[in-house]
Motif scaffolding. Structure first.
Motif, PDB file in Angstrom:
ATOM      1  N   ARG A  47       0.821  -1.212   0.000  1.00 57.51           N
ATOM      2  CA  ARG A  47       0.000   0.000   0.000  1.00 57.51           C
ATOM      3  C   ARG A  47       0.854   1.261   0.000  1.00 57.51           C
ATOM      4  O   ARG A  47       0.553   2.221  -0.723  1.00 57.51           O
ATOM      5  CB  ARG A  47      -0.927  -0.020   1.217  1.00 57.51           C
ATOM      6  CG  ARG A  47      -2.072  -1.017   1.094  1.00 57.51           C
ATOM      7  CD  ARG A  47      -2.792  -1.219   2.399  1.00 57.51           C
ATOM      8  NE  ARG A  47      -4.103  -1.821   2.202  1.00 57.51           N
ATOM      9  CZ  ARG A  47      -4.879  -2.250   3.193  1.00 57.51           C
ATOM     10  NH1 ARG A  47      -4.458  -2.165   4.460  1.00 57.51           N
ATOM     11  NH2 ARG A  47      -6.060  -2.759   2.926  1.00 57.51           N
ATOM     12  N   CYS A  51       0.833   4.056  -2.947  1.00 49.65           N
ATOM     13  CA  CYS A  51       0.489   5.451  -2.646  1.00 49.65           C
ATOM     14  C   CYS A  51       1.471   6.396  -3.332  1.00 49.65           C
ATOM     15  O   CYS A  51       1.072   7.407  -3.923  1.00 49.65           O
ATOM     16  CB  CYS A  51       0.500   5.697  -1.138  1.00 49.65           C
ATOM     17  SG  CYS A  51      -0.959   5.093  -0.262  1.00 49.65           S
ATOM     18  N   SER A 117      -2.862   8.666  -1.219  1.00 47.97           N
ATOM     19  CA  SER A 117      -3.743   7.760  -0.467  1.00 47.97           C
ATOM     20  C   SER A 117      -5.210   8.156  -0.549  1.00 47.97           C
ATOM     21  O   SER A 117      -6.048   7.574   0.146  1.00 47.97           O
ATOM     22  CB  SER A 117      -3.308   7.720   1.004  1.00 47.97           C
ATOM     23  OG  SER A 117      -3.337   9.018   1.572  1.00 47.97           O
ATOM     24  N   LYS A 119      -9.003   8.333  -1.672  1.00 48.81           N
ATOM     25  CA  LYS A 119      -9.914   7.285  -2.152  1.00 48.81           C
ATOM     26  C   LYS A 119     -11.202   7.913  -2.669  1.00 48.81           C
ATOM     27  O   LYS A 119     -11.502   9.077  -2.399  1.00 48.81           O
ATOM     28  CB  LYS A 119     -10.253   6.304  -1.029  1.00 48.81           C
ATOM     29  CG  LYS A 119      -9.063   5.712  -0.298  1.00 48.81           C
ATOM     30  CD  LYS A 119      -8.202   4.854  -1.192  1.00 48.81           C
ATOM     31  CE  LYS A 119      -7.005   4.307  -0.442  1.00 48.81           C
ATOM     32  NZ  LYS A 119      -6.045   3.648  -1.332  1.00 48.81           N
ATOM     33  N   TRP A 136      -6.370   3.202 -10.049  1.00 48.54           N
ATOM     34  CA  TRP A 136      -7.328   3.085  -8.951  1.00 48.54           C
ATOM     35  C   TRP A 136      -7.490   1.641  -8.492  1.00 48.54           C
ATOM     36  O   TRP A 136      -7.678   1.380  -7.306  1.00 48.54           O
ATOM     37  CB  TRP A 136      -8.674   3.660  -9.377  1.00 48.54           C
ATOM     38  CG  TRP A 136      -8.774   5.143  -9.158  1.00 48.54           C
ATOM     39  CD1 TRP A 136      -7.866   5.937  -8.517  1.00 48.54           C
ATOM     40  CD2 TRP A 136      -9.850   5.998  -9.558  1.00 48.54           C
ATOM     41  NE1 TRP A 136      -8.304   7.235  -8.496  1.00 48.54           N
ATOM     42  CE2 TRP A 136      -9.514   7.300  -9.125  1.00 48.54           C
ATOM     43  CE3 TRP A 136     -11.041   5.793 -10.233  1.00 48.54           C
ATOM     44  CZ2 TRP A 136     -10.338   8.401  -9.344  1.00 48.54           C
ATOM     45  CZ3 TRP A 136     -11.869   6.884 -10.461  1.00 48.54           C
ATOM     46  CH2 TRP A 136     -11.523   8.162 -10.022  1.00 48.54           C
ATOM     47  N   GLU A 140      -6.888   0.046  -4.474  1.00 48.74           N
ATOM     48  CA  GLU A 140      -8.013  -0.522  -3.714  1.00 48.74           C
ATOM     49  C   GLU A 140      -9.217   0.419  -3.682  1.00 48.74           C
ATOM     50  O   GLU A 140      -9.963   0.465  -2.703  1.00 48.74           O
ATOM     51  CB  GLU A 140      -7.596  -0.876  -2.284  1.00 48.74           C
ATOM     52  CG  GLU A 140      -6.436  -1.849  -2.189  1.00 48.74           C
ATOM     53  CD  GLU A 140      -5.933  -1.982  -0.769  1.00 48.74           C
ATOM     54  OE1 GLU A 140      -6.589  -2.658   0.050  1.00 48.74           O
ATOM     55  OE2 GLU A 140      -4.863  -1.396  -0.479  1.00 48.74           O
ATOM     56  N   ILE A 141      -9.398   1.164  -4.773  1.00 45.34           N
ATOM     57  CA  ILE A 141     -10.579   2.015  -4.875  1.00 45.34           C
ATOM     58  C   ILE A 141     -11.819   1.129  -4.928  1.00 45.34           C
ATOM     59  O   ILE A 141     -11.816   0.071  -5.561  1.00 45.34           O
ATOM     60  CB  ILE A 141     -10.488   2.904  -6.135  1.00 45.34           C
ATOM     61  CG1 ILE A 141      -9.336   3.895  -6.004  1.00 45.34           C
ATOM     62  CG2 ILE A 141     -11.801   3.646  -6.383  1.00 45.34           C
ATOM     63  CD1 ILE A 141      -9.444   4.861  -4.843  1.00 45.34           C
ATOM     64  N   LEU A 162     -10.234  -1.390   3.899  1.00 47.93           N
ATOM     65  CA  LEU A 162      -9.565  -0.104   4.130  1.00 47.93           C
ATOM     66  C   LEU A 162      -9.448   0.266   5.607  1.00 47.93           C
ATOM     67  O   LEU A 162      -8.844   1.283   5.946  1.00 47.93           O
ATOM     68  CB  LEU A 162     -10.316   1.014   3.384  1.00 47.93           C
ATOM     69  CG  LEU A 162     -10.359   0.893   1.860  1.00 47.93           C
ATOM     70  CD1 LEU A 162     -11.189   2.024   1.270  1.00 47.93           C
ATOM     71  CD2 LEU A 162      -8.953   0.903   1.272  1.00 47.93           C
ATOM     72  N   TYR A 165      -5.854   0.813   6.762  1.00 50.33           N
ATOM     73  CA  TYR A 165      -4.990   1.487   5.786  1.00 50.33           C
ATOM     74  C   TYR A 165      -3.900   2.263   6.512  1.00 50.33           C
ATOM     75  O   TYR A 165      -4.179   3.007   7.458  1.00 50.33           O
ATOM     76  CB  TYR A 165      -5.808   2.424   4.894  1.00 50.33           C
ATOM     77  CG  TYR A 165      -5.208   2.580   3.528  1.00 50.33           C
ATOM     78  CD1 TYR A 165      -5.361   1.593   2.570  1.00 50.33           C
ATOM     79  CD2 TYR A 165      -4.452   3.707   3.200  1.00 50.33           C
ATOM     80  CE1 TYR A 165      -4.786   1.714   1.312  1.00 50.33           C
ATOM     81  CE2 TYR A 165      -3.883   3.843   1.941  1.00 50.33           C
ATOM     82  CZ  TYR A 165      -4.056   2.840   0.999  1.00 50.33           C
ATOM     83  OH  TYR A 165      -3.480   2.958  -0.237  1.00 50.33           O
ATOM     84  N   MET A 169      -6.093   8.795   4.860  1.00 51.76           N
ATOM     85  CA  MET A 169      -6.805   8.853   3.583  1.00 51.76           C
ATOM     86  C   MET A 169      -7.997   9.803   3.666  1.00 51.76           C
ATOM     87  O   MET A 169      -8.646   9.932   4.708  1.00 51.76           O
ATOM     88  CB  MET A 169      -7.272   7.463   3.148  1.00 51.76           C
ATOM     89  CG  MET A 169      -8.240   6.801   4.091  1.00 51.76           C
ATOM     90  SD  MET A 169      -8.779   5.175   3.491  1.00 51.76           S
ATOM     91  CE  MET A 169      -9.797   4.630   4.886  1.00 51.76           C
ATOM     92  N   PHE A 171     -11.498  10.037   1.861  1.00 57.47           N
ATOM     93  CA  PHE A 171     -12.395   9.200   1.057  1.00 57.47           C
ATOM     94  C   PHE A 171     -13.499  10.087   0.486  1.00 57.47           C
ATOM     95  O   PHE A 171     -14.358  10.580   1.215  1.00 57.47           O
ATOM     96  CB  PHE A 171     -12.994   8.081   1.919  1.00 57.47           C
ATOM     97  CG  PHE A 171     -13.645   6.993   1.121  1.00 57.47           C
ATOM     98  CD1 PHE A 171     -13.021   5.759   0.977  1.00 57.47           C
ATOM     99  CD2 PHE A 171     -14.877   7.184   0.514  1.00 57.47           C
ATOM    100  CE1 PHE A 171     -13.620   4.748   0.236  1.00 57.47           C
ATOM    101  CE2 PHE A 171     -15.480   6.187  -0.218  1.00 57.47           C
ATOM    102  CZ  PHE A 171     -14.854   4.957  -0.360  1.00 57.47           C
TER     103      PHE A 171
END
Length: 377
Positions: A47, A51, A117, A119, A136, A140-141, A162, A165, A169, A171
């Protein structure tokens, strides 16, 4: 200044920038593919690497906004809220009225260190878009088809992953589900009236399921919801094509922070909270249209050099061999090589134009609430 504006409008320069973005994106996607071997061994390392890789791609678009077009972004919020930027997991609620609203969101992500990071709850069609959808996927979108019966398991699993994570992030949720147009607004307000919900003037009726589900799944991870209302000075209608042409815009963003603890746990009460939030967003837009500004103190976060340096790195790496090759083609005098190179430029320009077309209002958006469209589909 006139000379600089002329240079920015030159198609050849725009094509070279597009070449850098596309080729660097393909290289980044290949590296991302190679990192998949890390997933079963060390998921957090996978991850963190992805990123940084995604940052290297997205920051090129942010560079266009900040350095190429010189677009200014002003925040209307308090210093206490800004002090928390980039230091907590949050859900962002942003109005979906403009072609570059995502880009304005990304520039704020970049300035506060969460671009890589960041989302989004994205429509499934975007997964098929080269570079954007592929990047994406590795990030892990969460993709959805906007049909809850089909999306339920996918969304819950995606959000559940997530929770641990490793990077802060932001989101993003477009709770309206699709970009605002007058036709969609008319249909949306008919739905609101039939459900006994308040009429909105500047927004579509929010779709509460995505918000309540995201909040429910990420509770304990996210600590706040940022309500962001975006508008532009002088009734500007910004486009990504305008950004590419070097046109400068002035964006204003009202940011309000709500602690997750202050948002109801009950799904229906949470949905009612979101409807109330959109009434407040509507009032903010009404005030902006009358006074030309949002209420509250203003903060202009400085742009960072990293986006420019990142682009210059890729441009130096990729344009040198391209220019050498082009010179070789011209010097060779071979009609076949020259025609082939010209065809390559034509295909490249069409491909880049189609990527830009993904953001255009007339070419995007769902038929949510449009009964005539549903009959045709």
């Amino acid at each position: 200044m006139a000379l600089l504006a002329y240079l920015k409008s030159l198609f050849i320069l725009q094509l070279l920038m597009g070449f850098v973005f596309v080729v660097s994106g393909l290289i980044i996607n290949f590296i991302q593919l190679c990192t998949c071997i890390l997933w079963p061994i060390n998921r957090q390392l996978y991850r963190r690497i992805n990123c940084r890789l995604s940052y290297s791609l997205w920051s090129q678009l942010v560079m266009l906004l900040e350095w190429w077009s010189g677009t200014e972004c002003t925040l209307y919020t308090d210093q206490a809220t800004v002090d928390k930027f980039g230091k907590e997991h949050v859900i962002i609620i942003l109005n979906h009225n403009f072609e570059i609203d995502f880009l304005c969101g990304w520039t704020m992500c970049e300035r506060y260190g969460v671009l890589g990071s960041s989302k989004v709850l994205a429509k499934h069609e975007l997964l098929k878009v080269p570079l954007i959808g592929w990047t994406w996927y590795f990030l892990e979108i969460v993709f959805c088809k906007r049909k809850w019966e089909e999306d339920r398991n996918t969304v819950f699993k995606g959000l559940d992953r997530l929770k641990d994570y490793p990077e802060y992030m932001w989101f993003l949720l477009y709770c309206e589900g699709t970009r605002f147009t007058e036709k969609k607004h008319q249909i949306s307000m008919q739905v609101a009236e039939s459900k006994g919900l308040p009429i909105l003037k500047y927004h579509l009726l929010p779709r509460t399921k995505g918000f309540t589900t995201t909040l429910q799944c990420l509770k304990g991870t996210v600590t706040a919801v940022y309500d962001v209302t975006l508008n532009f000075k002088d009734n500007q209608t910004p486009t990504l094509l305008g950004i590419v042409n070097g046109k400068k815009y002035k964006a204003d963003m009202s940011v309000r922070r709500f602690s997750v603890e202050d948002i109801p746990d009950d799904e229906q009460e949470c949905a009612n909270w979101l409807h109330k939030l959109y009434q407040e967003k509507d009032a903010l837009q009404e005030m902006y249209n009358k006074e030309g500004k949002f209420p509250g103190p203003t903060i202009i976060p400085p742009r960072r050099l990293w986006t420019l340096l990142n682009f210059l790195f890729w441009a130096t790496l990729l344009l040198s061999p391209l220019i050498n090759f082009a010179c070789g083609v011209v010097v060779s005098g071979s009609p076949l090589l020259i025609i082939g190179f010209i065809l390559f430029l034509i295909v490249a320009s069409i491909a880049i134009r189609r990527l830009i077309g993904v953001t255009e209002v007339k070419k995007t958006g769902s038929s949510y609430g449009n009964q005539e469209a549903k009959k045709q589909n």
